[in-house]
Design an enzyme around this catalytic site. Structure first.
Site, PDB file in Angstrom:
ATOM      1  N   LYS A  68      23.215  -0.388   0.493  1.00 59.81           N
ATOM      2  CA  LYS A  68      22.795   0.236   1.747  1.00 59.81           C
ATOM      3  C   LYS A  68      21.934  -0.750   2.523  1.00 59.81           C
ATOM      4  CE  LYS A  68      20.861   4.742   3.229  1.00 59.81           C
ATOM      5  NZ  LYS A  68      20.213   5.994   2.716  1.00 59.81           N
ATOM      6  N   SER A 143      22.216  10.095   4.663  1.00 61.66           N
ATOM      7  CA  SER A 143      22.203   8.859   5.439  1.00 61.66           C
ATOM      8  C   SER A 143      22.981   7.707   4.780  1.00 61.66           C
ATOM      9  CB  SER A 143      20.751   8.413   5.648  1.00 61.66           C
ATOM     10  OG  SER A 143      20.135   8.110   4.406  1.00 61.66           O
ATOM     11  N   SER A 167      20.435  12.410   0.789  1.00 64.21           N
ATOM     12  CA  SER A 167      21.141  11.326   1.482  1.00 64.21           C
ATOM     13  C   SER A 167      22.210  10.605   0.672  1.00 64.21           C
ATOM     14  CB  SER A 167      20.146  10.290   2.004  1.00 64.21           C
ATOM     15  OG  SER A 167      19.495  10.778   3.150  1.00 64.21           O
TER      16      SER A 167
END
Lengths: 483, 97, 473
Positions: A68, A143, A167
Site C-alpha cells: 500500500k 482504503s 480498510s
C-alpha cells in the site's frame, strides 16, 4: 502452474523445483500490473526491475507482492494517494518493508489507497478510482483498494495494507479474497503513515488463509522503533491451521443481523450467512446469537468517526510543505501552509480534519471526543466479557456486495447499518480479525468476518482455515468463477 | 446546528481554506455526527466510564536506553524532500514573532 | 506603590546522549542538520520512543523539588502550527506530569523564601530558527531534544526573588547532574509572567508575559523595566494590555503580540507511547541518587558556626562543598579550614582557572596543613606559602615541610638566646623603646623572624622581647 491462481506455497514449490525463476515471476507480475492499470488502476508505482535484496532464503524469497502506498520505502515514491505527497520520496524504510526485503520478497508496486487511508470506497486517491476486478462498474472498497484489487485479480499472491476501521477486511469481502488484521502491535507500525494511531493496524490481503499465516509469521514481532509493538509469541501460525474446531463456541450479534425491513441484497447476504452457520455447526462448533445493547452498537460508527478524525487531524499536521511535502509558496510561512494544505488535500480530507479538530476543542472534548472514547471502552469491555465464553465473533463482513460507483460515497449519511460498521470493533480493541470469502450474491463475492480475543491470532487463523476448507473459494481470483 | 463562520474558522485554524459548496456538505455532516453523538449521552452512566485511549495496555512497553544511533540521516537525506534549501537548512520566509 | 506578582516558566534541556523520542545525538553543534532522525523531522510514518534517561532525570528533578510523582509514564500531544515544529504537535505532559505541587526553599538577601512549584513535565524542544534580513532558516539538530519545563505558582514578589529562585533552581539541576543549564547556550531559558496590583486589591492584575529570556540579569532587568512601565501606566489610570513582550539587549521590553483569545492546543493522550509503570523500586533508586542540596548544606554550615557569606560561597558549588565536607574529616578547626578553603583554595582555583576536581591539593593534604597551623607548629604565613608551593610543584605540603624541616619555635629557652643576641645587636632600637617608642618591639620581632627564617612563634617572641627590654629599665 497458472501464476494468477497460485498461492505463496504454489510459487514456493515452482521456485524450489526450478520451474521458474524469481525474475520470471517478477516480470509476470509486472506485466499483469501494467496491463491492468487502464481497467483497474491498482498501482501508483510499478517497479521496473527485479531487485532481490534478501538476506537469507525464506518461504517468501522471490515471491512478488504489492505494498500500500502509505508505507515508507526508501528511494521509492510514496504518496498516500494524496496530492500533498505526490512527489514525496522517503529516506527511511518502514519496518514491514524492511522485513519483507530481508526475507527476499519482491516488491512489484505501491498500491492506490483512499487519500491518506481515510475512506472506504477506493475512489478518492489522487491517481483516480480503483475498480473491482469482478465487475469494473463496481468499487473494490477501501482504503486498501489497490492492494485488494492486485490480489483479487491475481497480479500478486499477497499485498500489505493497513486497517483502521475495516480498510483491509471490507475490501477483502468485496474482492473475494482473505483480509487479515492481527492483534494490535503484533506487527510494527513504524513507517506506516499514521491515520489514527490507536486504531491503525498493519494488515494483509491474500488468496488463502495459510498465506496470511505465512506472511504474518514473517512480519510479526517486537520492534524497538514501535513502543506499542508486542513481544513475539514465538508461534508458527501455519502449524495449527488444520486443527479441528470441534467444540469451539462462536457468536454473532443479533441486532446486526436482524432488521424489520430488509433490502433484497441484505436478505440474500443474511441467508447465505445462515447457511454458513449450519455448515460451521456441522464441524462440531456451536454458534450462538448474542444480543448487545442497540444504543451501544449504534454508537460504534459515530464514535469511530470522532476518534479517527481527531487522531487524523493531528497525525497529518506534519503536512505543511515545510520541510517536506509539495510546498506551494507564499510570502509568509502561514501562507505557505495555507496554500500547500488547501491545494494538497481533497474536500473529503478537509471535512474529516475539521470534524476531528472540532471534537478535540476544549469546549467539545468532554461531550464528543471523550464520550467516543468511553463508548470505545464499553464496547471493548463487552467483547472481553463475551470472549470469556466464546472463541470468536462471526459476522458477515458487509450487508452486501461491492456497490456500483455512485451508489456509495464517503459523505456521512444518516442511514447506515450496524452490519456495515461492526468491524471497527476489531480496531477499538485491537482484536485479531479476518475476512474470508463465503459466497456470491449476483455473481459478486461476499465475505465473512471472524474476530477473536487479543493475542489469539493463531486461533483466529485456525478457525478461518477450517471454515475456508468447508467452502470452495480458496485461491479464487476475479473472473475465475462464474456463479 | 453550527454556524457557518465557526466552521470556516475551524478550517482556518487547520491552515486550509474550504469552498462554499464544501462547507455546505460539511454543515450537513456536522448535523449528522452531532445528532449521533447526542444519542451517546443517553447511554446509561456514560459519564462514569473511563475514556479508552489504547486498544489494551500490557505494561510491557520498554523505555529506550539512551544510546546513540549510528545511522542518523545525512544532511542530504534531511533536505531531500525540500526545494528550498540554503546553507544546508530549510528556508522559509522571514518568521516574525 | 503596587504589589508585584511574578510567575516563572523555566525550560531546561536535559543532559542525555540522545533525544527524547529518537536516538539521534543530543549535542550542541554549529553544523546544521547533522543530528536528525526521521522522528525529529516529523516524516510520515515515524513513531516516537521514550528515552529512559530523560524520564529518570525529570523524575529526579521532580523529587529534588519535593513534587508529587506519578505512578506511570504517559505523554500528551499539544497541537499547533509553527515552522519550527515539524510534526505539527509537540509531545509533552499534561495528564500525568513527572512532578506536581512541589516547592523550593532558598535564601534571598539572608531571608528564607519558598517558591511553590505548580508542575514539572518532560517535553521536546523545537527546531532552531535562524533569522536573516528577508528569510529564516530551520536547523533540526535541536528538534526533539529533551526539555524539562518547571512552572511556578505566582508567588514571587520581586526581581531579586526571581533571580535568586533561578540561581537556586539552576543549582538543583547542577547538583542532580540533570542538565548543564548553560543560559548562554539556551539550555536554560525562562518565560516571566508579571502583574501589578494595588496593595488593597484582592485579585491579580492583568498578566503580561515575557518570553524566552536566557540570562538571569536580563530577567532582573526585564522585571524592573516592566514594574516601572506598568506602574507609570497605572499611575496615569491607564489599563495594562494582556500581551506577550520581547526583551532587548538594553533590558527594555517591546510588545510582540496582544493575546487575542488563547490558542486551543487540543491536547490529547499520545497514542503511540504505551504507558510504562513507575515502580516504587525505580522511584527509590532515583531518590537515592539525589545529593544533599544547596540550602540544606548552607544550614548545616551555619550550625557549624560558619558565617552566612562563607557558607553560601562553599555551598554554591556541589564539588567545592563536597571537598569542604571531606576536609572536615581531617581537621576539627572549622574556622581555619573555612578560611583556607575560601581564601587559599578558591583563590587559587580562580588564578589557575581550574575546577576543584583538577586541584592537586586533596582535602587530606589541606587538613594536615590546617592542623599544623592549629597546633601552632607552622605559622599561618608560612603555611599558605607552602600550599602555593605545593600546588606549583605538585609536591605534598608535608613533604615540603619535612624537606625544609619547618616547625614553629615556641620554646622560650630556645627563643631567649636568639632574642638576647638581637637586642645586643640593636642598641639604637633599645634606646628608642626605653624612651617610650614601644612599637619598636614589633621591629625586633621581625628581626627574630628573619633570624629563624619565619619559624619563630611571633606572639611568644614579642612577649619575651618586651620582658627583656623592661628588665633593662
Amino acid at each position: 502452474m497458472e501464476y494468477i491462481k497460485s498461492t505463496i506455497e504454489d510459487l514456493r514449490k515452482s521456485l524450489d523445483n526450478k520451474e521458474i525463476t524469481g525474475e520470471e515471476l517478477f516480470n509476470k507480475a509486472k506485466t499483469l500490473a501494467n496491463d491492468s492499470q487502464n481497467e483497474i488502476n491498482a498501482f501508483v508505482t510499478i517497479m521496473d526491475s527485479y531487485m532481490p535484496k534478501g538476506k537469507t532464503k525464506t518461504i517468501l524469497t522471490d515471491i512478488p507482492y504489492s505494498l500500500k502506498d502509505n508505507f515508507s520505502t526508501t528511494g521509492i515514491l510514496t504518496t498516500a494517494s494524496s496530492n500533498i505527497l505526490k512527489n514525496y520520496v522517503p529516506v527511511y524504510d518502514a519496518t514491514v518493508y524492511k522485513k519483507l526485503k530481508d526475507a527476499g520478497a519482491i516488491l512489484v508496486g505501491k498500491t492506490v489507497l483512499d487519500e491518506l487511508a481515510m475512506g472506504g470506497t477506493g475512489t478518492t486517491g489522487h491517481t483516480g478510482i480503483v475498480r473491482n476486478p469482478w465487475d469494473k462498474s463496481r468499487l473494490i472498497g477501501g482504503s486498501s483498494a489497490g492492494s485488494c484489487a492486485s490480489v483479487a485479480s491475481g497480479i500478486v499472491p499477497f499485498s500489505i495494507g493497513s486497517d483502521t476501521g475495516d480498510s483491509v477486511r471490507k475490501p477483502a469481502s468485496f474482492g473475494g479474497v482473505v483480509g487479515f488484521k492481527p492483534t494490535y502491535g503484533r506487527i510494527s507500525r513504524y513507517g506506516l503513515f499514521a491515520f489514527a494511531s490507536s486504531l491503525d493496524h498493519v494488515a494483509m490481503l491474500t488468496r488463502c488463509v495459510k498465506d496470511a499465516a505465512i506472511v504474518t509469521n514473517i512480519l510479526k514481532g517486537y520492534d524497538p522503533l514501535d513502543m506499542t509493538s508486542l513481544k513475539d509469541d514465538g508461534l508458527d501460525y501455519t502449524k495449527d491451521l488444520d486443527k479441528s474446531i470441534k467444540g469451539k463456541k462462536f457468536f454473532y450479534i443479533k441486532e446486526a443481523c436482524s432488521y424489520d425491513k430488509k433490502s433484497d441484497m441484505l436478505s440474500k447476504t443474511l441467508s447465505q450467512f445462515d447457511d454458513l452457520i449450519k455448515k460451521i455447526e456441522k464441524l462440531g462448533a456451536t454458534v450462538d446469537e448474542i444480543s448487545i445493547d442497540k444504543d451501544l452498537l449504534n454508537a460504534i460508527y459515530p464514535s469511530y468517526m470522532v476518534i479517527s478524525c481527531a487522531e487524523a487531524t493531528s497525525n497529518n499536521s506534519n503536512l505543511t510543505g515545510i520541510p517536506f511535502a509539495s510546498r506551494i509558496d507564499g510570502n509568509t510561512y502561514e501562507e505557505i501552509m495555507f496554500n500547500t494544505r488547501t491545494e494538497g488535500f481533497s474536500e473529503l480530507i478537509k471535512r474529516r480534519f475539521v470534524i476531528g479538530s472540532y471534537v478535540l476543542q476544549k469546549e467539545n472534548q468532554e461531550k464528543l471526543f471523550l464520550n467516543a472514547c468511553r463508548v470505545r471502552r464499553l464496547i471493548v469491555d463487552k467483547m472481553h466479557e463475551l470472549f470469556k465464553d466464546y472463541d470468536a465473533l462471526i459476522m458477515p463482513a458487509s450487508g452486501g456486495i461491492a456497490p456500483k460507483f455512485g451508489e456509495a460515497s464517503d459523505v456521512l449519511s444518516d442511514e447506515y447499518l450496524i452490519l456495515e460498521n461492526h468491524m471497527a470493533i476489531g480496531n477499538f480493541g485491537g482484536f485479531p480479525s479476518i475476512t474470508i470469502p463465503y459466497g456470491f450474491v449476483d455473481s459478486m463475492p461476499i465475505g465473512v468476518n471472524i474476530t477473536g480475543n487479543i493475542f489469539k491470532d493463531n486461533e483466529v487463523l485456525n478457525i478461518a482455515k477450517q471454515i475456508e476448507d468447508i467452502l470452495d473459494f480458496k485461491g479464487q481470483v476475479a473472473g475465475d468463477k462464474n456463479v | 446546528m453550527i454556524e457557518r463562520e465557526k466552521i470556516e474558522s475551524y478550517a482556518e485554524k487547520l491552515m486550509f481554506r474550504m469552498k462554499p459548496e464544501e462547507l455546505d456538505t460539511l454543515e450537513k455532516e456536522f448535523d449528522i455526527i452531532l445528532k449521533q453523538m447526542k444519542l451517546i449521552e443517553n447511554i446509561k452512566d456514560i459519564e462514569k466510564v473511563n475514556p479508552m485511549t489504547f486498544p489494551f495496555i500490557t505494561y510491557e512497553a520498554e523505555l529506550r536506553s539512551d544510546e546513540e544511533e549510528s545511522d542518523s540521516l545525512t544532511v542530504d537525506e534531511v533536505l531531500k524532500n525540500s526545494k528550498h534549501v540554503v546553507k544546508d537548512q530549510i528556508k522559509v520566509p522571514k518568521v516574525v514573532e | 506603590m503596587y504589589k508585584v506578582v511574578i510567575g516563572l516558566e523555566v525550560h531546561c534541556e536535559v543532559l542525555t546522549n540522545t533525544k527524547n523520542f529518537s536516538n539521534a545525538k543530543n549535542s550542541y553543534t554549529n553544523i546544521p542538520n547533522i543530528n536528525v532522525m526521521p522522528v525529529d523531522l516529523g516524516l510520515p510514518g515515524i513513531l516516537p520512543v521514550v528515552n529512559k534517561e530523560a524520564c529518570k532525570k525529570a523524575l529526579k528533578t521532580a523529587m529534588a523539588l519535593n513534587c508529587q510523582t506519578p505512578d506511570e509514564i504517559i505523554f500528551d500531544r499539544k497541537n499547533y502550527y509553527y515552522p519550527d515544529l515539524p510534526k505539527g504537535y509537540q509531545i509533552t505532559q499534561v495528564t500525568k506530569p513527572f512532578g506536581r505541587n512541589g516547592h523550593l526553599t532558598f535564601l534571598v538577601n539572608g531571608e528564607e523564601k519558598t517558591v511553590d512549584i505548580h508542575q514539572l513535565h518532560l517535553e521536546e524542544d523545537t527546531a532552531a530558527l535562524e533569522h536573516y534580513t528577508n528569510y529564516s532558516l530551520i536547523d533540526y539538530n535541536r528538534s526533539g531534544i529533551p526539555l524539562m519545563e518547571i512552572v511556578t505558582e505566582p508567588c514571587i514578589y520581586s526581581a531579586d526573588e526571581a533571580v535568586a529562585f533561578l540561581e537556586n533552581l539552576r543549582n538543583v539541576f547542577l547538583y542532580c547532574e540533570v542538565s548543564e543549564a548553560k543560559s548562554d547556550k539556551g539550555q536554560m531559558r525562562c518565560d516571566v509572567n508579571i502583574s501589578l496590583m494595588k496593595d488593597t486589591d484582592t485579585k491579580l492584575g492583568t498578566k503580561v508575559e515575557m518570553k524566552n529570556i536566557n540570562a538571569f540579569n536580563s530577567v532582573k532587568a526585564a522585571i524592573e523595566y516592566e514594574i516601572k512601565r506598568q506602574s507609570e501606566l497605572l499611575d496615569k489610570g491607564e489599563k495594562i494590555v494582556q500581551e506577550t513582550r520581547r526583551i532587548d539587549e538594553d533590558g527594555k521590553t517591546y510588545s510582540m503580540r496582544e493575546k487575542v483569545d488563547a490558542v486551543d492546543y487540543k491536547y490529547f493522550v499520545e497514542p503511540n507511547l504505551a504507558p510504562v509503570k513507575i515502580t516504587d523500586e525505580f522511584k527509590e533508586k532515583v531518590r537515592s541518587e539525589i545529593p544533599e542540596l544547596e540550602y540544606s548544606r548552607i544550614k548545616r554550615y551555619l550550625k557549624l558556626g560558619i558565617n552566612l557569606e562563607d557558607a553560601s560561597t562553599i555551598a554554591r558549588d556541589k564539588y567545592i562543598s563536597d571537598y569542604f565536607d571531606e576536609l572536615l574529616n581531617y581537621t576539627k578547626n572549622i574556622s581555619i579550614a573555612t578560611n583556607y578553603l575560601t581564601i587559599v583554595i578558591l583563590g587559587s582555583l580562580n588564578k589557575l582557572n581550574i575546577s576543584i576536581k583538577e586541584l592537586f591539593i586533596t582535602p587530606k593534604m589541606l587538613g594536615e596543613v590546617v592542623n599544623l597551623v592549629d597546633k601552632n607548629e607552622v605559622s599561618n604565613q608560612l603555611a599558605k606559602n607552602i600550599i602555593y608551593e605545593a600546588m606549583e610543584k605538585n609536591i605534598e605540603p608535608l613533604e615540603i615541610i619535612k624537606s625544609k624541616n619547618i616547625k614553629q619555635i615556641s620554646d622560650e629557652g630556645e627563643l631567649i638566646n636568639i632574642i638576647k643576641k638581637i637586642i645586643s645587636e640593636s642598641p639604637d632600637q633599645v634606646k628608642e623603646y626605653l624612651s617610650g617608642k614601644e612599637m619598636v618591639a614589633n621591629f625586633l620581632v621581625g628581626k627574630v623572624m628573619k633570624e629563624t627564617n619565619k619559624q619563630a612563634n611571633p606572639a611568644t617572641s614579642l612577649k619575651l622581647i618586651k620582658e627583656e627590654l623592661e628588665r633593662m629599665r
